[in-house]
Structures are given as C-alpha cells and as structure tokens.
Design a protein around this motif. Structure first.
Motif, PDB file in Angstrom:
ATOM      1  N   LYS A  91       0.811  -1.224   0.000  1.00 24.15           N
ATOM      2  CA  LYS A  91       0.000   0.000   0.000  1.00 24.15           C
ATOM      3  C   LYS A  91       0.843   1.272   0.000  1.00 24.15           C
ATOM      4  O   LYS A  91       0.287   2.369   0.028  1.00 24.15           O
ATOM      5  CB  LYS A  91      -0.905   0.016   1.253  1.00 24.15           C
ATOM      6  CG  LYS A  91      -1.857  -1.161   1.339  1.00 24.15           C
ATOM      7  CD  LYS A  91      -2.879  -1.096   0.223  1.00 24.15           C
ATOM      8  CE  LYS A  91      -3.800  -2.290   0.281  1.00 24.15           C
ATOM      9  NZ  LYS A  91      -4.494  -2.415   1.562  1.00 24.15           N
ATOM     10  N   LEU A  92       2.163   1.152  -0.022  1.00 24.88           N
ATOM     11  CA  LEU A  92       3.010   2.335   0.055  1.00 24.88           C
ATOM     12  C   LEU A  92       2.852   3.246  -1.157  1.00 24.88           C
ATOM     13  O   LEU A  92       3.169   4.434  -1.090  1.00 24.88           O
ATOM     14  CB  LEU A  92       4.481   1.911   0.181  1.00 24.88           C
ATOM     15  CG  LEU A  92       4.867   1.146   1.454  1.00 24.88           C
ATOM     16  CD1 LEU A  92       6.349   0.804   1.428  1.00 24.88           C
ATOM     17  CD2 LEU A  92       4.522   1.959   2.696  1.00 24.88           C
ATOM     18  N   ALA A  93       2.376   2.705  -2.276  1.00 19.60           N
ATOM     19  CA  ALA A  93       2.244   3.486  -3.499  1.00 19.60           C
ATOM     20  C   ALA A  93       0.823   3.983  -3.729  1.00 19.60           C
ATOM     21  O   ALA A  93       0.546   4.570  -4.773  1.00 19.60           O
ATOM     22  CB  ALA A  93       2.702   2.665  -4.699  1.00 19.60           C
ATOM     23  N   LEU A  94      -0.083   3.782  -2.780  1.00 19.28           N
ATOM     24  CA  LEU A  94      -1.482   4.139  -3.009  1.00 19.28           C
ATOM     25  C   LEU A  94      -1.664   5.638  -3.199  1.00 19.28           C
ATOM     26  O   LEU A  94      -2.444   6.079  -4.051  1.00 19.28           O
ATOM     27  CB  LEU A  94      -2.352   3.647  -1.846  1.00 19.28           C
ATOM     28  CG  LEU A  94      -3.850   3.936  -1.988  1.00 19.28           C
ATOM     29  CD1 LEU A  94      -4.403   3.298  -3.254  1.00 19.28           C
ATOM     30  CD2 LEU A  94      -4.610   3.436  -0.761  1.00 19.28           C
ATOM     31  N   ALA A  95      -0.953   6.444  -2.413  1.00 21.54           N
ATOM     32  CA  ALA A  95      -1.067   7.904  -2.567  1.00 21.54           C
ATOM     33  C   ALA A  95      -0.621   8.315  -3.967  1.00 21.54           C
ATOM     34  O   ALA A  95      -1.273   9.133  -4.626  1.00 21.54           O
ATOM     35  CB  ALA A  95      -0.241   8.608  -1.501  1.00 21.54           C
ATOM     36  N   ARG A  96       0.510   7.753  -4.416  1.00 23.96           N
ATOM     37  CA  ARG A  96       0.990   8.047  -5.764  1.00 23.96           C
ATOM     38  C   ARG A  96      -0.028   7.640  -6.820  1.00 23.96           C
ATOM     39  O   ARG A  96      -0.332   8.407  -7.750  1.00 23.96           O
ATOM     40  CB  ARG A  96       2.301   7.305  -6.002  1.00 23.96           C
ATOM     41  CG  ARG A  96       2.862   7.463  -7.408  1.00 23.96           C
ATOM     42  CD  ARG A  96       3.813   6.336  -7.751  1.00 23.96           C
ATOM     43  NE  ARG A  96       3.134   5.043  -7.819  1.00 23.96           N
ATOM     44  CZ  ARG A  96       3.756   3.883  -7.981  1.00 23.96           C
ATOM     45  NH1 ARG A  96       5.065   3.855  -8.051  1.00 23.96           N
ATOM     46  NH2 ARG A  96       3.074   2.752  -8.035  1.00 23.96           N
ATOM     47  N   ASP A  97      -0.575   6.428  -6.682  1.00 21.38           N
ATOM     48  CA  ASP A  97      -1.536   5.941  -7.665  1.00 21.38           C
ATOM     49  C   ASP A  97      -2.789   6.810  -7.701  1.00 21.38           C
ATOM     50  O   ASP A  97      -3.347   7.069  -8.777  1.00 21.38           O
ATOM     51  CB  ASP A  97      -1.923   4.497  -7.340  1.00 21.38           C
ATOM     52  CG  ASP A  97      -0.754   3.536  -7.485  1.00 21.38           C
ATOM     53  OD1 ASP A  97       0.205   3.871  -8.211  1.00 21.38           O
ATOM     54  OD2 ASP A  97      -0.785   2.464  -6.841  1.00 21.38           O
ATOM     55  N   THR A  98      -3.247   7.268  -6.527  1.00 19.54           N
ATOM     56  CA  THR A  98      -4.446   8.095  -6.471  1.00 19.54           C
ATOM     57  C   THR A  98      -4.207   9.455  -7.101  1.00 19.54           C
ATOM     58  O   THR A  98      -5.031   9.963  -7.870  1.00 19.54           O
ATOM     59  CB  THR A  98      -4.910   8.265  -5.017  1.00 19.54           C
ATOM     60  OG1 THR A  98      -5.136   6.975  -4.434  1.00 19.54           O
ATOM     61  CG2 THR A  98      -6.203   9.073  -4.951  1.00 19.54           C
ATOM     62  N   ILE A  99      -3.076  10.075  -6.774  1.00 16.72           N
ATOM     63  CA  ILE A  99      -2.762  11.399  -7.328  1.00 16.72           C
ATOM     64  C   ILE A  99      -2.579  11.309  -8.844  1.00 16.72           C
ATOM     65  O   ILE A  99      -3.090  12.145  -9.599  1.00 16.72           O
ATOM     66  CB  ILE A  99      -1.502  11.964  -6.657  1.00 16.72           C
ATOM     67  CG1 ILE A  99      -1.784  12.247  -5.175  1.00 16.72           C
ATOM     68  CG2 ILE A  99      -1.043  13.243  -7.351  1.00 16.72           C
ATOM     69  CD1 ILE A  99      -0.542  12.536  -4.356  1.00 16.72           C
TER      70      ILE A  99
END
Length: 359
Positions: A91-99
C-alpha cells in the motif's frame, strides 16, 4: 442553488450515512449492506462538495477557492489514509496511484468529455488562453517534481524519498499551488474569467448567513462520515479488486474517480451550456488541487509517522503523464476547442484505464 435554501438531499445523504454507520455492528459484512455503504459514500461526497461550494460562494475569493480545494483534499486524503494504514508494503504506493489517477481523470477523462460535448453542441468554443497556460505550467512543474524526480534520487533508492526529500517535495508543491491560487483569484483573476466578464458568478447572490452556517455544520458532518465510511468499506473494495484480478493501482483510480465525480459532472454541464472556460477552470483546478494539496498533506503525515512513501511513477505511468501534459499543451494552445481534442483526450484516458486493469 437558491441563495436562501439548501437541497434536502445534501442533508439526507450524511444523515442516512451516519444511520448506516451506527448499524455496522449488526449488519456485519452483508453484501447488500456494503452496497448501501458504497451508495451512501458517493452521496455524502457529493453533499460535502455542495456544502463546500455554498461556503466558498459566501466568503468569496480567494478564500472560497481554498475552502473548496481543502474540502476535496480532506476527502481524498481521508480515503488514501484509510486504505494505506495497516496495509503493508503493497500500500506504500497508493497515494501516488491516487494522485496520478486524479491527473489522468481530470486532464483526459473530464477534459475530454467537456471538449467533446461542447464541440458536438457548439462546434467551436473559445476560452482564455492565458489562464489555461498558467494552470498547465504549474501542473507540469508539480507533477514532474513530485511523481517523476523521486525515481532518480541517490540518497534514497527510487521511487522512495528520504524524510528531508519528502518534506521538500511537499513544501515545493504547496508553494506552487499557493502561487497559482494567488494568480487565479487576486493578481490575474481576469485570466480565468469569460472574456469581457469581470465575474462569472456576478448573477448569483451569496447565500444567507443562516444557510452558510448550516452548510459549515453539514460540511463537517459529511467529512467525518466520509472518513468513517471509507474505513468500513476499504477491506471490501480491496477484496473486490483482488478477486477481479486487477492490480492494486485500480484502488487509486476508484478513490480518485469518487472524489472527482461531482466536479466532473459540473464541468460537463458547463461545457454543454457553452461555458468551456468554467469547464477548464474546474478540470485543471481539480488536478492542481489534487496534487498541490494532497502531496503536502500526505508528505507531512508520513514524515511525522516516519514511514516510507513511494511517489515515483513507473515507466508506463511516466509515459502516460508526459503524453497527457503534451496533449493538454497542444489542445489548449490556440484558445479554441473542437471535438477532435476531446476525442484525443478520451482515447488517452481509455488507454490509461485499459493498461491499468490489464498491465
């Protein structure tokens, strides 16, 4: 919107949401209950955006734009954190994926629909070229600095950032977004208005004090409800994505689409009404707010927690980002739009969704 009343559905949605939340222990994980939570989550997001718009219209610029942007950011960050906390390394990349998904949705999906609808109904539509260029310049700078540059650092192996790099990225994003808001609402406000008009909303009287206070209260109720609903729904959404065989990045697309849906509908309606300037302000403004406020907020949270955060895009996503920036720059380079630009952006958006689901 009437200046002396608030639509009943914007009050009913969060009230029903809280009633469903209260019944969570009794309902358990029943599929019908989860479906109801999903509908109520979408309705509460719409209600929150509506109440934020009421408050923004009351206080005027530049604070109105900031209030609306902050409200949308709170919703987006709440959804991101609800999914990320306790999710492990995947889940560490979720913020990146959302943005990144927010940029693709606004600059290709929403913008493409607006240009296509406006072109089909009005053939050609004109807008202020100076405002579009200003927004795209800031968007290009923030997105590359925040989503591409992290792959090429040496003190921390990409796509991760060290705490100092993450803090610096958050500050830079906030400075650029703040500068854009200042230019849009104060210094060069005329760049973002219909040519020959001083104010697009001059015809709309501000809401009364009573309505404004009620909107503030309901906005807070909606925001807390969104956070709680997201926490309840996050395991089910993740399970649905896994069962469908889709990559984890699809969760980011779902979050971004949910947050941006109200602004997207407003932008499409404006394009059909031959107000493409408003459509561009909504689409590009939503993209800037999503990245310019979400990255500083998420960066601050993760620096405080001492947790790693992946921001650097992979090669495929980097190509999509650069293609989007180039396409937007060319589409909005002459101050006129036709259906051709709309079709191009929708094809890029369809390709993004297809390769996200089937990498």
């Amino acid at each position: 919107m009437a200046h002396n009343s608030i639509p009943r559905w914007t009050i009913a949605a969060p009230v029903l949401a809280w009633a469903a939340i209260a019944a969570s222990s009794a309902a358990g994980g029943h599929s019908l209950y989860l479906a109801l939570l999903g509908v109520l989550l979408a309705g509460t997001v719409f209600a929150a955006v509506h109440h934020a718009e009421v408050v923004a219209h009351k206080v005027g610029e530049p604070f109105g734009t900031l209030i609306l942007a902050i409200a949308v950011t709170v919703i987006e960050v709440a959804l991101i954190i609800s999914f990320m906390l306790g999710g492990g390394e995947e889940k560490l990349a979720l913020a990146r994926d959302t943005i990144f998904s927010a940029i693709m949705i606004t600059c290709n999906g929403i913008l493409g629909i607006c240009l296509l609808l406006g072109g089909l109904r009005h053939r050609e539509q004109n807008f202020q070229l100076s405002g579009a260029k200003a927004a795209l310049t800031v968007l290009a700078a923030i997105s590359v600095l925040a989503l591409v540059l992290p792959n090429y650092g040496t003190s921390q192996p990409g796509p991760l950032l060290s705490s100092s790099q993450l803090a610096f990225t958050g500050v830079v994003s906030l400075v650029l977004y703040g500068a854009f808001v200042f230019v849009q609402t104060i210094r060069h406000r005329d760049y973002f208005l219909v040519e020959g008009s001083r104010d697009e909303d001059v015809h709309a009287p501000p809401p009364s004090n009573k309505v404004s206070l009620l909107a503030v209260a309901m906005l807070l109720v909606c925001l807390v409800a969104v956070v709680t609903l997201a926490k309840l729904l996050s395991p089910s959404i993740e399970s649905f994505v896994v069962d469908a065989g889709a990559p984890a990045a699809v969760v980011g697309i779902i979050i971004a689409a949910l947050v941006l849906l109200p602004e997207g509908l407003a932008a499409a309606n404006a394009a059909r009404a031959d107000r493409v300037q408003t459509s561009l302000n909504l689409a590009l403004g939503s993209a800037l707010a999503s990245i310019g406020l979400t990255i500083p907020t998420v960066a601050m949270i993760f620096v405080f927690m001492g947790e790693p955060l992946i921001l650097g895009l992979e090669i495929k996503e980097t190509i999509f980002l650069l293609l989007t920036l180039v396409a937007c720059s060319l589409s909005l380079s002459v101050g006129r739009t036709t259906i051709l630009q709309g079709i191009v952006h929708l094809v890029i958006f369809a390709s993004f969704v297809f390769f996200a689901i089937s990498p």
